[in-house]
Write a protein that holds these residues in place. Structure first.
Motif, PDB file in Angstrom:
ATOM      1  N   GLN A  13     -62.191  -5.921 -51.542  1.00 25.47           N
ATOM      2  CA  GLN A  13     -62.901  -6.054 -52.812  1.00 25.47           C
ATOM      3  C   GLN A  13     -62.196  -5.235 -53.878  1.00 25.47           C
ATOM      4  O   GLN A  13     -61.930  -4.039 -53.696  1.00 25.47           O
ATOM      5  CB  GLN A  13     -64.358  -5.591 -52.672  1.00 25.47           C
ATOM      6  N   MET A  14     -61.927  -5.867 -54.998  1.00 29.03           N
ATOM      7  CA  MET A  14     -61.178  -5.225 -56.071  1.00 29.03           C
ATOM      8  C   MET A  14     -62.120  -4.467 -56.994  1.00 29.03           C
ATOM      9  O   MET A  14     -62.620  -4.980 -57.997  1.00 29.03           O
ATOM     10  CB  MET A  14     -60.387  -6.269 -56.866  1.00 29.03           C
ATOM     11  N   GLY A  15     -62.409  -3.216 -56.608  1.00 27.14           N
ATOM     12  CA  GLY A  15     -63.237  -2.359 -57.439  1.00 27.14           C
ATOM     13  C   GLY A  15     -64.723  -2.597 -57.263  1.00 27.14           C
ATOM     14  O   GLY A  15     -65.169  -3.391 -56.430  1.00 27.14           O
ATOM     15  N   ASN A  16     -65.492  -1.910 -58.105  1.00 28.99           N
ATOM     16  CA  ASN A  16     -66.955  -1.943 -57.996  1.00 28.99           C
ATOM     17  C   ASN A  16     -67.591  -1.749 -59.363  1.00 28.99           C
ATOM     18  O   ASN A  16     -67.402  -0.717 -60.011  1.00 28.99           O
ATOM     19  CB  ASN A  16     -67.430  -0.833 -57.063  1.00 28.99           C
ATOM     20  N   GLU A  17     -68.308  -2.738 -59.822  1.00 28.98           N
ATOM     21  CA  GLU A  17     -69.165  -2.632 -61.020  1.00 28.98           C
ATOM     22  C   GLU A  17     -68.418  -2.103 -62.251  1.00 28.98           C
ATOM     23  O   GLU A  17     -68.994  -1.389 -63.079  1.00 28.98           O
ATOM     24  CB  GLU A  17     -70.390  -1.761 -60.723  1.00 28.98           C
ATOM     25  N   HIS A  18     -67.157  -2.447 -62.396  1.00 30.07           N
ATOM     26  CA  HIS A  18     -66.403  -1.982 -63.563  1.00 30.07           C
ATOM     27  C   HIS A  18     -66.866  -2.646 -64.861  1.00 30.07           C
ATOM     28  O   HIS A  18     -66.447  -2.237 -65.945  1.00 30.07           O
ATOM     29  CB  HIS A  18     -64.905  -2.227 -63.348  1.00 30.07           C
ATOM     30  N   TYR A  19     -67.750  -3.615 -64.754  1.00 30.72           N
ATOM     31  CA  TYR A  19     -68.369  -4.244 -65.915  1.00 30.72           C
ATOM     32  C   TYR A  19     -69.498  -3.384 -66.483  1.00 30.72           C
ATOM     33  O   TYR A  19     -70.026  -3.686 -67.543  1.00 30.72           O
ATOM     34  CB  TYR A  19     -68.936  -5.614 -65.518  1.00 30.72           C
ATOM     35  N   GLY A  20     -69.873  -2.302 -65.782  1.00 32.11           N
ATOM     36  CA  GLY A  20     -70.997  -1.470 -66.198  1.00 32.11           C
ATOM     37  C   GLY A  20     -70.553  -0.200 -66.879  1.00 32.11           C
ATOM     38  O   GLY A  20     -69.574   0.441 -66.469  1.00 32.11           O
ATOM     39  N   ALA A  21     -71.277   0.226 -67.908  1.00 31.16           N
ATOM     40  CA  ALA A  21     -70.928   1.434 -68.651  1.00 31.16           C
ATOM     41  C   ALA A  21     -71.027   2.683 -67.779  1.00 31.16           C
ATOM     42  O   ALA A  21     -70.404   3.699 -68.079  1.00 31.16           O
ATOM     43  CB  ALA A  21     -71.837   1.573 -69.873  1.00 31.16           C
ATOM     44  N   TRP A  22     -71.803   2.621 -66.694  1.00 29.02           N
ATOM     45  CA  TRP A  22     -71.979   3.770 -65.812  1.00 29.02           C
ATOM     46  C   TRP A  22     -70.775   3.997 -64.903  1.00 29.02           C
ATOM     47  O   TRP A  22     -70.631   5.073 -64.339  1.00 29.02           O
ATOM     48  CB  TRP A  22     -73.215   3.554 -64.938  1.00 29.02           C
ATOM     49  N   GLU A  23     -69.917   3.010 -64.778  1.00 29.66           N
ATOM     50  CA  GLU A  23     -68.886   3.064 -63.748  1.00 29.66           C
ATOM     51  C   GLU A  23     -67.626   3.769 -64.216  1.00 29.66           C
ATOM     52  O   GLU A  23     -67.195   3.599 -65.363  1.00 29.66           O
ATOM     53  CB  GLU A  23     -68.526   1.637 -63.299  1.00 29.66           C
ATOM     54  N   LEU A  24     -67.042   4.566 -63.322  1.00 29.42           N
ATOM     55  CA  LEU A  24     -65.735   5.159 -63.579  1.00 29.42           C
ATOM     56  C   LEU A  24     -64.708   4.032 -63.612  1.00 29.42           C
ATOM     57  O   LEU A  24     -64.545   3.303 -62.640  1.00 29.42           O
ATOM     58  CB  LEU A  24     -65.390   6.163 -62.477  1.00 29.42           C
ATOM     59  N   ASN A  32     -64.859   1.753 -66.328  1.00 29.84           N
ATOM     60  CA  ASN A  32     -65.484   0.646 -67.046  1.00 29.84           C
ATOM     61  C   ASN A  32     -64.446  -0.055 -67.911  1.00 29.84           C
ATOM     62  O   ASN A  32     -63.631   0.593 -68.567  1.00 29.84           O
ATOM     63  CB  ASN A  32     -66.633   1.176 -67.902  1.00 29.84           C
ATOM     64  N   MET A  33     -64.453  -1.384 -67.900  1.00 29.79           N
ATOM     65  CA  MET A  33     -63.433  -2.138 -68.627  1.00 29.79           C
ATOM     66  C   MET A  33     -63.986  -3.500 -69.021  1.00 29.79           C
ATOM     67  O   MET A  33     -65.054  -3.921 -68.575  1.00 29.79           O
ATOM     68  CB  MET A  33     -62.176  -2.294 -67.771  1.00 29.79           C
ATOM     69  N   SER A  34     -63.243  -4.185 -69.855  1.00 30.01           N
ATOM     70  CA  SER A  34     -63.595  -5.550 -70.253  1.00 30.01           C
ATOM     71  C   SER A  34     -63.142  -6.527 -69.179  1.00 30.01           C
ATOM     72  O   SER A  34     -62.347  -6.197 -68.293  1.00 30.01           O
ATOM     73  CB  SER A  34     -62.919  -5.888 -71.580  1.00 30.01           C
ATOM     74  N   GLY A  35     -63.615  -7.766 -69.280  1.00 36.17           N
ATOM     75  CA  GLY A  35     -63.189  -8.797 -68.346  1.00 36.17           C
ATOM     76  C   GLY A  35     -61.697  -9.050 -68.416  1.00 36.17           C
ATOM     77  O   GLY A  35     -61.045  -9.306 -67.399  1.00 36.17           O
ATOM     78  N   GLU A  36     -61.139  -8.984 -69.633  1.00 36.50           N
ATOM     79  CA  GLU A  36     -59.698  -9.190 -69.794  1.00 36.50           C
ATOM     80  C   GLU A  36     -58.902  -8.081 -69.103  1.00 36.50           C
ATOM     81  O   GLU A  36     -57.886  -8.348 -68.434  1.00 36.50           O
ATOM     82  CB  GLU A  36     -59.336  -9.252 -71.274  1.00 36.50           C
ATOM     83  N   LEU A  37     -59.353  -6.832 -69.277  1.00 40.67           N
ATOM     84  CA  LEU A  37     -58.655  -5.728 -68.607  1.00 40.67           C
ATOM     85  C   LEU A  37     -58.771  -5.848 -67.089  1.00 40.67           C
ATOM     86  O   LEU A  37     -57.811  -5.553 -66.355  1.00 40.67           O
ATOM     87  CB  LEU A  37     -59.235  -4.391 -69.066  1.00 40.67           C
ATOM     88  N   TYR A  38     -59.920  -6.281 -66.628  1.00 36.26           N
ATOM     89  CA  TYR A  38     -60.095  -6.433 -65.184  1.00 36.26           C
ATOM     90  C   TYR A  38     -59.191  -7.539 -64.642  1.00 36.26           C
ATOM     91  O   TYR A  38     -58.568  -7.384 -63.584  1.00 36.26           O
ATOM     92  CB  TYR A  38     -61.555  -6.731 -64.867  1.00 36.26           C
ATOM     93  N   ALA A  39     -59.089  -8.655 -65.371  1.00 37.02           N
ATOM     94  CA  ALA A  39     -58.198  -9.734 -64.937  1.00 37.02           C
ATOM     95  C   ALA A  39     -56.756  -9.241 -64.879  1.00 37.02           C
ATOM     96  O   ALA A  39     -56.003  -9.575 -63.951  1.00 37.02           O
ATOM     97  CB  ALA A  39     -58.318 -10.926 -65.881  1.00 37.02           C
ATOM     98  N   ALA A  40     -56.355  -8.428 -65.845  1.00 38.63           N
ATOM     99  CA  ALA A  40     -55.004  -7.868 -65.827  1.00 38.63           C
ATOM    100  C   ALA A  40     -54.826  -6.944 -64.619  1.00 38.63           C
ATOM    101  O   ALA A  40     -53.748  -6.937 -63.986  1.00 38.63           O
ATOM    102  CB  ALA A  40     -54.731  -7.112 -67.127  1.00 38.63           C
ATOM    103  N   ALA A  41     -55.854  -6.153 -64.283  1.00 34.48           N
ATOM    104  CA  ALA A  41     -55.769  -5.292 -63.108  1.00 34.48           C
ATOM    105  C   ALA A  41     -55.633  -6.119 -61.832  1.00 34.48           C
ATOM    106  O   ALA A  41     -54.865  -5.766 -60.924  1.00 34.48           O
ATOM    107  CB  ALA A  41     -57.009  -4.395 -63.030  1.00 34.48           C
TER     108      ALA A  41
END
Length: 544
Positions: free
Chosen positions: A305-316, A318-327
């Motif tokens: 699984q590529m990360g956890n809840e990075h769409y949430g402001a609480w998460e270490l 936190n990023m946008s969908g575009e940044l996550y796709a790049a990751a």
């Protein structure tokens, strides 16, 4: 009286995989402590020190009177793991002074091994380790002398025998002569047993878990896997910037894969995207592949699984969908190169949130557009709630939460089809969350009751109706925080949800038999009676 009718409505359809009954094992709070046979808290003296005593958390000074002549210091940087070590300095020669821990549990007749790493300065000293009742003037249970003979770090051992059951005993470690000794770590464990609690393993075995997610959860966003490999005495226990608790590496990758192998569990590993690197992720995947091959085993399929809840402001992280796709475009190839049997899970909520209150942005769409070709499963993480003083309203809220999860899965699957991508849906965390709080001292207790049980049944029924789009479901959580099993003392406590999962497990995998259910409504479009039916080689299983 409630009258409902359940009829078979056709031939078997899709097969419900056992992976719908997965679980989570997040190494946060006291999960690792619950897994291990260790009887002491903070055995590696992680700071900060108490400003009054100079002693690490979980430990305290032990003395029979307010006697001077002893100094304690938590020395930074002087340890096997590069953290702190605990100094005991006796400059008076007075006896019966040192450090200890209260509320330690003992069992009659058990032999306990004291294992410590220590060093002295200038000349040898002798420590005295022991166990005793809390009553000040009661006789001790047992004690042993441990000569510390080297100025470099060295392992020492002693054995203590408990004469009786005691759930409130004192473990003590005295320096009763002039000298200085630094303690890197002190352990107290039953003699001749492994690192993991056998009674807990026996309890977990009864669930026949098909897949188990590790190391989390939010904790995975700062989890660096190398710390959890190699000799256990060299592994650090670190500060946790996520929950503000502790990250323990005592139960690491080796122990996790060993547990999966022993219990026939498919691994599910969450990659650290919050503070890790693609190289670290690829190396972890390569390490896991080598772990199996070194034991003469073919590496099995593993969910990564590529990360956890990075769409949430609480998460270490936190990023946008575009940044996550790049990751994903950097992390996924690194994992696939090292582990060809990887099943890649990406995060898939419809929207994410930013740092500012009320700020939301598309998440699923940019992930599917820019990185959908890299992904095997798209994950949701779902917690229903709806606290209400009226139990009937609260139960309705629970069942509405299960229904809303089903709708979210349907929307996710539809978006994958719209992009013509053969992506399955996973729900990698789910539960009915009412009480557990991040400020409850790391216990994160969720007292499970009938409402939780009905919520679990409702979710599992929905999963069977969402095939073939669904592949994976991981309930949160297995041990201690929101745990199905509570391991915080001499006896393992089993919550009612263990029996619910044991009830459903024999039916999976199984072909789903379609049903027609005629029932009065409970609330909105939710029926008073719900049903699911599966068929496998052992039986037809009807759940109401």
């Amino acid at each position: 009286m409630i009258q409902a009718t359940v009829r078979f409505a056709g031939k078997p359809t899709y097969t419900a995989p056992a992976t719908l009954l997965g679980h989570n094992l997040e190494i946060a709070g006291d999960t690792a402590a619950g897994l291990l046979t260790e009887r002491l808290t903070n055995p590696k003296f992680r700071g900060p020190a108490d400003p009054l005593t100079g002693i690490a958390p979980g430990w305290q000074p032990v003395m029979f009177r307010n006697i001077q002549g002893m100094r304690f210091e938590l020395t930074p940087g002087l340890s096997l793991s590069g953290q702190e070590s605990q100094l005991i300095h006796n400059y008076s020669g007075r006896g019966a002074i040192g450090i200890g821990q209260t509320e330690r549990w003992l069992r009659a007749g058990e032999r306990l091994e004291v294992r410590l790493w220590a060093r002295v300065q200038h000349h040898p000293v002798t420590l005295r380790a022991g166990i005793r009742p809390m009553a000040l003037h009661a006789p001790i249970y047992d004690a042993a002398s441990i000569p510390i003979t080297a100025t470099y770090w060295k392992a020492y051992r002693a054995t203590l025998t408990s004469p009786r059951d005691d759930e409130h005993a004192l473990f003590f470690l005295f320096l009763e002569e002039p000298g200085l000794v630094w303690l890197d770590q002190v352990h107290l464990q039953p003699e001749g047993v492994g690192a993991l609690r056998s009674d807990l393993l026996a309890a977990i075995r009864t669930l026949d878990i098909p897949v188990l997610r590790f190391p989390g959860g939010c904790i995975s966003t700062n989890y660096h896997w190398r710390h959890g490999t190699g000799p256990a005495h060299l592994r650090p226990n670190l500060q946790d910037p996520v929950f503000k608790w502790e990250v323990s590496y005592e139960f690491g990758t080796d122990e996790y894969l060993g547990l999966c192998r022993e219990l026939g569990i498919q691994p599910h590993i969450t990659i650290n995207i919050g503070s890790g690197t693609p190289e670290e992720a690829g190396d972890w995947a390569a390490y896991c592949a080598a772990w199996f091959r070194d034991r003469g085993l073919e590496p099995p399929a593993i969910y990564w699984q590529m990360g956890n809840e990075h769409y949430g402001a609480w998460e270490l992280g936190n990023m946008s969908g575009e940044l996550y796709a790049a990751a994903l475009r950097e992390f996924v190839p690194a994992v696939r190169r090292a582990y060809p049997k990887a099943r890649i899970i990406a995060l898939g909520p419809e929207t994410g949130e930013g740092l500012m209150a009320g700020e939301r942005f598309p998440w699923r769409e940019p992930v599917l557009e820019k990185a959908g070709d890299l992904v095997d499963l798209l994950a949701l993480q779902w917690y229903a709630s709806g606290w209400n003083e009226d139990p009937a309203v609260q139960q309705a809220n629970a069942l509405k939460g299960a229904r809303d999860l089903a709708h979210a899965i349907q929307r996710t699957a539809a978006d994958c089809r719209r992009h013509r991508l053969p992506i399955k849906v996973a729900v990698t965390e789910w539960n009915f969350w009412l009480r557990a709080a991040h400020y409850d001292g790391g216990i994160f207790l969720e007292p499970y009751d009938v409402q939780h049980g009905l919520f679990v049944s409702a979710v599992l029924h929905h999963f069977t109706r969402l095939l073939p789009d669904m592949e994976l479901g991981n309930f949160y959580h297995l041990v201690n925080p929101m745990g199905i099993f509570i391991s915080r003392g001499p006896a393992i406590q089993e919550t009612p949800l263990a029996e619910v999962f044991r009830l459903y497990r024999p039916a999976f995998p199984g072909q789903v038999l379609p049903l027609e259910v005629s029932s009065p409504p409970f609330v909105e479009d939710i029926p008073m009676v719900d049903a699911a039916c599966l068929r496998n080689v052992s039986a037809d299983w009807l759940f109401l």
